[in-house]
Design a protein around this motif. Structure first.
Motif, mmCIF file in Angstrom:
data_model
loop_
_atom_site.group_PDB
_atom_site.id
_atom_site.type_symbol
_atom_site.label_atom_id
_atom_site.label_comp_id
_atom_site.label_asym_id
_atom_site.label_seq_id
_atom_site.Cartn_x
_atom_site.Cartn_y
_atom_site.Cartn_z
ATOM 1 N N GLU A 86 -26.911 -51.160 24.138
ATOM 2 C CA GLU A 86 -26.099 -51.084 25.354
ATOM 3 C C GLU A 86 -25.169 -52.293 25.441
ATOM 4 O O GLU A 86 -24.020 -52.164 25.866
ATOM 5 C CB GLU A 86 -26.987 -51.000 26.596
ATOM 6 C CG GLU A 86 -27.594 -49.630 26.791
ATOM 7 C CD GLU A 86 -28.319 -49.505 28.120
ATOM 8 O OE1 GLU A 86 -27.815 -50.037 29.140
ATOM 9 O OE2 GLU A 86 -29.377 -48.872 28.134
ATOM 10 N N ALA A 87 -25.647 -53.459 25.032
ATOM 11 C CA ALA A 87 -24.823 -54.672 25.070
ATOM 12 C C ALA A 87 -23.651 -54.558 24.094
ATOM 13 O O ALA A 87 -22.529 -54.962 24.424
ATOM 14 C CB ALA A 87 -25.671 -55.902 24.747
ATOM 15 N N GLU A 88 -23.897 -54.012 22.908
ATOM 16 C CA GLU A 88 -22.821 -53.837 21.935
ATOM 17 C C GLU A 88 -21.790 -52.824 22.435
ATOM 18 O O GLU A 88 -20.582 -53.034 22.290
ATOM 19 C CB GLU A 88 -23.387 -53.412 20.581
ATOM 20 C CG GLU A 88 -24.157 -54.525 19.887
ATOM 21 C CD GLU A 88 -24.953 -54.056 18.679
ATOM 22 O OE1 GLU A 88 -24.963 -54.791 17.676
ATOM 23 O OE2 GLU A 88 -25.570 -52.965 18.739
ATOM 24 N N LEU A 89 -22.261 -51.734 23.040
ATOM 25 C CA LEU A 89 -21.341 -50.746 23.603
ATOM 26 C C LEU A 89 -20.554 -51.353 24.760
ATOM 27 O O LEU A 89 -19.363 -51.080 24.926
ATOM 28 C CB LEU A 89 -22.099 -49.494 24.048
ATOM 29 C CG LEU A 89 -22.706 -48.666 22.910
ATOM 30 C CD1 LEU A 89 -23.611 -47.574 23.466
ATOM 31 C CD2 LEU A 89 -21.639 -48.087 22.002
ATOM 32 N N ALA A 90 -21.198 -52.203 25.556
ATOM 33 C CA ALA A 90 -20.514 -52.878 26.660
ATOM 34 C C ALA A 90 -19.416 -53.795 26.123
ATOM 35 O O ALA A 90 -18.325 -53.882 26.709
ATOM 36 C CB ALA A 90 -21.512 -53.667 27.508
ATOM 37 N N ASP A 91 -19.675 -54.475 25.012
ATOM 38 C CA ASP A 91 -18.659 -55.339 24.394
ATOM 39 C C ASP A 91 -17.467 -54.515 23.914
ATOM 40 O O ASP A 91 -16.312 -54.917 24.084
ATOM 41 C CB ASP A 91 -19.253 -56.123 23.213
ATOM 42 C CG ASP A 91 -20.206 -57.230 23.639
ATOM 43 O OD1 ASP A 91 -20.199 -57.610 24.833
ATOM 44 O OD2 ASP A 91 -20.959 -57.713 22.770
ATOM 45 N N ILE A 92 -17.750 -53.361 23.312
ATOM 46 C CA ILE A 92 -16.678 -52.469 22.856
ATOM 47 C C ILE A 92 -15.868 -51.985 24.055
ATOM 48 O O ILE A 92 -14.635 -51.963 24.023
ATOM 49 C CB ILE A 92 -17.253 -51.283 22.055
ATOM 50 C CG1 ILE A 92 -17.850 -51.771 20.730
ATOM 51 C CG2 ILE A 92 -16.190 -50.212 21.811
ATOM 52 C CD1 ILE A 92 -18.679 -50.722 19.986
ATOM 53 N N ALA A 93 -16.558 -51.622 25.132
ATOM 54 C CA ALA A 93 -15.879 -51.148 26.343
ATOM 55 C C ALA A 93 -14.996 -52.250 26.927
ATOM 56 O O ALA A 93 -13.853 -51.997 27.332
ATOM 57 C CB ALA A 93 -16.899 -50.676 27.376
ATOM 58 N N ALA A 94 -15.496 -53.475 26.963
ATOM 59 C CA ALA A 94 -14.719 -54.586 27.500
ATOM 60 C C ALA A 94 -13.462 -54.816 26.666
ATOM 61 O O ALA A 94 -12.371 -55.022 27.221
ATOM 62 C CB ALA A 94 -15.567 -55.858 27.551
ATOM 63 N N LYS A 95 -13.591 -54.765 25.349
ATOM 64 C CA LYS A 95 -12.429 -54.942 24.475
ATOM 65 C C LYS A 95 -11.431 -53.817 24.696
ATOM 66 O O LYS A 95 -10.217 -54.052 24.782
ATOM 67 C CB LYS A 95 -12.869 -55.002 23.008
ATOM 68 C CG LYS A 95 -11.731 -55.201 22.040
ATOM 69 C CD LYS A 95 -11.028 -56.525 22.275
ATOM 70 C CE LYS A 95 -9.922 -56.765 21.270
ATOM 71 N NZ LYS A 95 -9.219 -58.025 21.508
ATOM 72 N N SER A 96 -11.912 -52.578 24.794
ATOM 73 C CA SER A 96 -11.032 -51.438 25.033
ATOM 74 C C SER A 96 -10.284 -51.607 26.349
ATOM 75 O O SER A 96 -9.075 -51.403 26.409
ATOM 76 C CB SER A 96 -11.828 -50.132 25.039
ATOM 77 O OG SER A 96 -10.973 -49.037 25.304
ATOM 78 N N ASN A 97 -10.998 -51.992 27.404
ATOM 79 C CA ASN A 97 -10.364 -52.185 28.711
ATOM 80 C C ASN A 97 -9.296 -53.274 28.654
ATOM 81 O O ASN A 97 -8.233 -53.148 29.266
ATOM 82 C CB ASN A 97 -11.417 -52.534 29.770
ATOM 83 C CG ASN A 97 -12.316 -51.361 30.097
ATOM 84 O OD1 ASN A 97 -11.983 -50.211 29.845
ATOM 85 N ND2 ASN A 97 -13.477 -51.662 30.646
ATOM 86 N N GLU A 98 -9.593 -54.334 27.920
ATOM 87 C CA GLU A 98 -8.636 -55.440 27.758
ATOM 88 C C GLU A 98 -7.356 -54.939 27.076
ATOM 89 O O GLU A 98 -6.248 -55.243 27.510
ATOM 90 C CB GLU A 98 -9.289 -56.540 26.926
ATOM 91 C CG GLU A 98 -8.412 -57.718 26.606
ATOM 92 C CD GLU A 98 -9.115 -58.686 25.666
ATOM 93 O OE1 GLU A 98 -8.476 -59.140 24.708
ATOM 94 O OE2 GLU A 98 -10.314 -58.975 25.884
ATOM 95 N N VAL A 99 -7.529 -54.153 26.024
ATOM 96 C CA VAL A 99 -6.368 -53.626 25.290
ATOM 97 C C VAL A 99 -5.585 -52.659 26.171
ATOM 98 O O VAL A 99 -4.347 -52.722 26.212
ATOM 99 C CB VAL A 99 -6.804 -52.958 23.971
ATOM 100 C CG1 VAL A 99 -5.635 -52.244 23.312
ATOM 101 C CG2 VAL A 99 -7.406 -53.990 23.018
ATOM 102 N N VAL A 100 -6.272 -51.775 26.884
ATOM 103 C CA VAL A 100 -5.592 -50.813 27.761
ATOM 104 C C VAL A 100 -4.694 -51.552 28.744
ATOM 105 O O VAL A 100 -3.537 -51.173 28.947
ATOM 106 C CB VAL A 100 -6.613 -49.920 28.507
ATOM 107 C CG1 VAL A 100 -5.949 -49.183 29.657
ATOM 108 C CG2 VAL A 100 -7.262 -48.929 27.545
ATOM 109 N N SER A 101 -5.193 -52.631 29.325
ATOM 110 C CA SER A 101 -4.406 -53.347 30.333
ATOM 111 C C SER A 101 -3.220 -54.096 29.734
ATOM 112 O O SER A 101 -2.290 -54.443 30.453
ATOM 113 C CB SER A 101 -5.296 -54.305 31.124
ATOM 114 O OG SER A 101 -5.753 -55.349 30.299
ATOM 115 N N SER A 102 -3.226 -54.310 28.417
ATOM 116 C CA SER A 102 -2.138 -55.063 27.785
ATOM 117 C C SER A 102 -1.114 -54.184 27.065
ATOM 118 O O SER A 102 -0.126 -54.695 26.549
ATOM 119 C CB SER A 102 -2.714 -56.073 26.791
ATOM 120 O OG SER A 102 -3.225 -55.400 25.645
#
Length: 95
Positions: free
Chosen positions: A18-34
């Protein structure tokens, strides 16, 4: 916006924590916003060595840019041409 189904081949995807998936989600969200274009990650499904994602974007190129910036594979990208489910049978029954 168009909707896309993205297939990402990631060996051992189903064993990600779950922590690894959360890290992937955070990176994806960061990219989406940029990205600087309208873009929305709808959801993702983990199955075996793959992750299948549904994203809304103005173009396939925007989906590829999201993958490139995030360091995610995008082995296959298909534009969704329609959706249906159990509720679709109700429409046929009333026609």
């Amino acid at each position: 916006m168009k909707r896309y189904l993205i297939e990402r081949e990631i060996p051992g995807a189903s064993e990600l924590t779950e922590a690894e998936l959360a890290d992937i989600a955070a990176k994806s969200n960061e990219v989406v916003s940029s990205l600087g274009v309208p873009y929305r990650w709808i959801t993702s499904y983990v199955a075996g060595d793959k992750i299948y994602c549904i994203h809304e974007a103005p173009s396939e190129e925007a989906v590829r840019e999201h993958a490139r910036c995030g360091g995610f594979p995008a082995n296959s990208i298909s534009e969704v041409s329609g959706e249906f489910g159990p509720h679709s049978a109700d429409v046929a029954a009333t026609s």
